[in-house]
Design a protein around this motif. Structure first.
Motif, short mmCIF file in Angstrom:
data_model
loop_
_atom_site.label_atom_id
_atom_site.label_comp_id
_atom_site.label_asym_id
_atom_site.label_seq_id
_atom_site.Cartn_x
_atom_site.Cartn_y
_atom_site.Cartn_z
N MET A 15 0.72 -1.29 0.21
CA MET A 15 0.06 0.21 0.12
C MET A 15 0.94 1.20 0.10
N GLU A 16 0.56 2.28 -1.00
CA GLU A 16 1.31 3.60 -0.82
C GLU A 16 1.18 4.27 0.36
N GLN A 17 2.10 4.69 0.82
CA GLN A 17 2.27 5.62 1.96
C GLN A 17 2.03 7.01 1.66
N PRO A 18 1.08 7.59 2.48
CA PRO A 18 0.93 8.93 2.36
C PRO A 18 1.90 10.03 2.42
N SER A 19 2.01 10.88 1.43
CA SER A 19 3.10 11.94 1.50
C SER A 19 3.40 12.67 2.58
N ASP A 20 4.23 13.22 2.91
CA ASP A 20 4.56 14.31 4.08
C ASP A 20 3.64 15.27 4.15
N GLU A 21 3.27 15.79 2.81
CA GLU A 21 2.35 16.97 2.58
C GLU A 21 0.92 16.47 2.95
N VAL A 22 0.58 15.35 2.73
CA VAL A 22 -0.97 14.95 3.21
C VAL A 22 -0.93 14.64 4.68
N LEU A 23 0.18 14.21 5.19
CA LEU A 23 0.14 13.93 6.73
C LEU A 23 0.39 15.22 7.37
N ILE A 24 0.90 16.25 6.81
CA ILE A 24 0.79 17.67 7.55
C ILE A 24 -0.41 18.06 7.54
N ALA A 25 -1.19 18.10 6.37
CA ALA A 25 -2.38 18.55 6.26
C ALA A 25 -3.49 18.05 7.19
N LYS A 26 -3.39 16.65 7.34
CA LYS A 26 -4.25 15.97 8.36
C LYS A 26 -3.80 16.40 9.57
N SER A 27 -2.52 16.51 9.85
CA SER A 27 -2.03 17.03 11.29
C SER A 27 -2.94 18.22 11.65
N ASN A 28 -2.75 19.05 10.63
CA ASN A 28 -3.32 20.49 10.87
C ASN A 28 -4.79 20.34 11.09
N GLU A 29 -5.38 19.39 10.69
CA GLU A 29 -6.93 19.14 10.91
C GLU A 29 -7.00 18.50 12.30
N GLY A 30 -5.96 18.24 13.01
CA GLY A 30 -6.37 17.69 14.43
C GLY A 30 -6.02 16.04 14.48
N ASP A 31 -5.46 15.42 13.12
CA ASP A 31 -5.32 14.10 13.09
C ASP A 31 -4.16 13.79 13.75
N MET A 32 -4.00 13.28 14.92
CA MET A 32 -2.87 12.91 15.80
C MET A 32 -2.20 11.63 15.45
N ALA A 33 -2.99 10.87 14.74
CA ALA A 33 -2.22 9.57 14.07
C ALA A 33 -1.24 9.83 12.97
N ALA A 34 -1.90 11.05 12.19
CA ALA A 34 -1.11 11.36 11.08
C ALA A 34 0.29 12.09 11.38
N PHE A 35 0.11 12.70 12.59
CA PHE A 35 1.50 13.23 12.95
C PHE A 35 2.38 12.33 13.71
N LYS A 36 1.73 11.17 14.19
CA LYS A 36 2.73 10.06 14.92
C LYS A 36 3.62 9.50 13.58
#
Lengths: 176, 140
Positions: A1-22
């Motif tokens: 499975m393709e891993q999400p890019s850093d940009e996607v994870l940052i956007a999700k983290s900004n929305e409060g998704d702590m799992a993305a930041f982890k």
């Protein structure tokens, strides 16, 4: 499975998704650990600084514009915080210079090449250590090192040369 | 530790590892390495140092590092919540005092002891209504 890019994870983290930041932490821990532990050694302070790097990154997430790669950004914070820590340590150690000298004496002969290399690397001046960490340990190019440390390329090259000369002189007996 | 004088040749040797060298410099270095045993030995030593220093694989802060960061962020968030709560708690008595004072002022100004007067809500008496109606009749 393709891993999400850093940009996607940052956007999700900004929305409060702590799992993305982890995921971001897990992805970049290696680089940060490499830099911090090279600068400070395998000390308890190294992990504290490592944590501080990611907490500062978390605080700056909303301002992160993506001009540089996440790893470059993190390495830059890691180097700056490590240099601060070394300054603090230096102030502290200057009060106990005689103790340090006594502790260090007589140990070099019993060390193997790797141990002594680590020991001598730890004794380099912070500015030399920062350049050597990025270029010689982490394998960044001299141009990348210059950008990360915000110093001219010529300064990178001269500090790199002085650092290697110091290491060679200190290790000359064991390198023969 | 740094009492050795480093020659230009040594600098050139080190430069060749990290920066582009001109054709002339390359030629010079090649000739020096062939003829200068000491410099050749230094070259071997630098190569060994660089080989030993280069990290073969990513480092780590040990297991559960990410979990520790997340825990710290969570703890910090609850500390901030507590600080906000504590800040308001500190001024709670003062805020209640100000509120009571405002209510009493309203009551005194309206000269009435009713809930509406306490909250400063306008009350119209029968006379007020009648006088408005009378005014309307006069103007029509």
């Amino acid at each position: 499975m393709e891993q999400p890019s850093d940009e996607v994870l940052i956007a999700k983290s900004n929305e409060g998704d702590m799992a993305a930041f982890k995921k971001l932490v897990t992805r970049h821990e290696g680089k940060v650990a490499g830099v911090v532990r090279s600068m400070l050694g395998a000390t308890p302070e190294a992990e504290d600084v490592g944590q501080e790097v990611f907490i500062r990154f978390y605080d700056a997430l909303s301002k992160f514009r993506g001009d540089s790669q996440v790893s470059t950004y993190l390495v830059r914070i890691a180097i700056n915080l490590s240099l601060n820590e070394l300054k603090k340590k230096k102030r502290w150690n200057s009060r106990f210079t005689s103790m340090d000298a006594a502790a260090g004496k007589g140990t070099e002969d019993t060390m193997d090449l790797n141990e002594q290399l680590n020991y001598e690397f730890g004794r380099l001046e912070p500015e030399f250590k920062a350049v050597a960490t990025l270029r010689l340990i982490e394998g960044y190019s001299t141009e990348e090192t210059s950008v990360m440390l915000d110093i001219p390329l010529g300064t990178v090259l001269s500090r790199l040369a002085r650092a290697q000369q110091k290491l060679r002189v200190a290790l000359s007996k064991k390198l023969k | 530790m740094m009492n050795e004088h480093f020659s230009e040749n040594d600098d050139l040797l080190l430069k060749s590892y990290d920066a582009p060298v001109t054709a002339r410099e390359r030629e010079l270095l090649s000739s020096l390495m062939q003829n200068d045993h000491a410099l050749r030995q230094q070259g071997d030593q630098y190569s060994r140092i660089r080989e030993l220093l280069l990290r073969p694989e990513p480092d780590s802060f040990g297991p559960f590092f990410a979990e520790r960061i997340m825990q710290q962020l969570k703890q910090r968030a609850s500390e901030i919540d507590y600080l906000i709560f504590f800040f308001f708690k500190k001024y709670q008595v003062l805020a209640i005092g100000v509120l009571v004072a405002l209510l009493i002022t309203n009551m005194l100004l309206t000269d009435q002891l009713t809930l509406k007067s306490l909250f400063g809500i306008d009350q119209q008496t029968t006379e007020d209504v009648f006088s408005i109606d009378l005014y309307k009749n006069l103007t029509e």
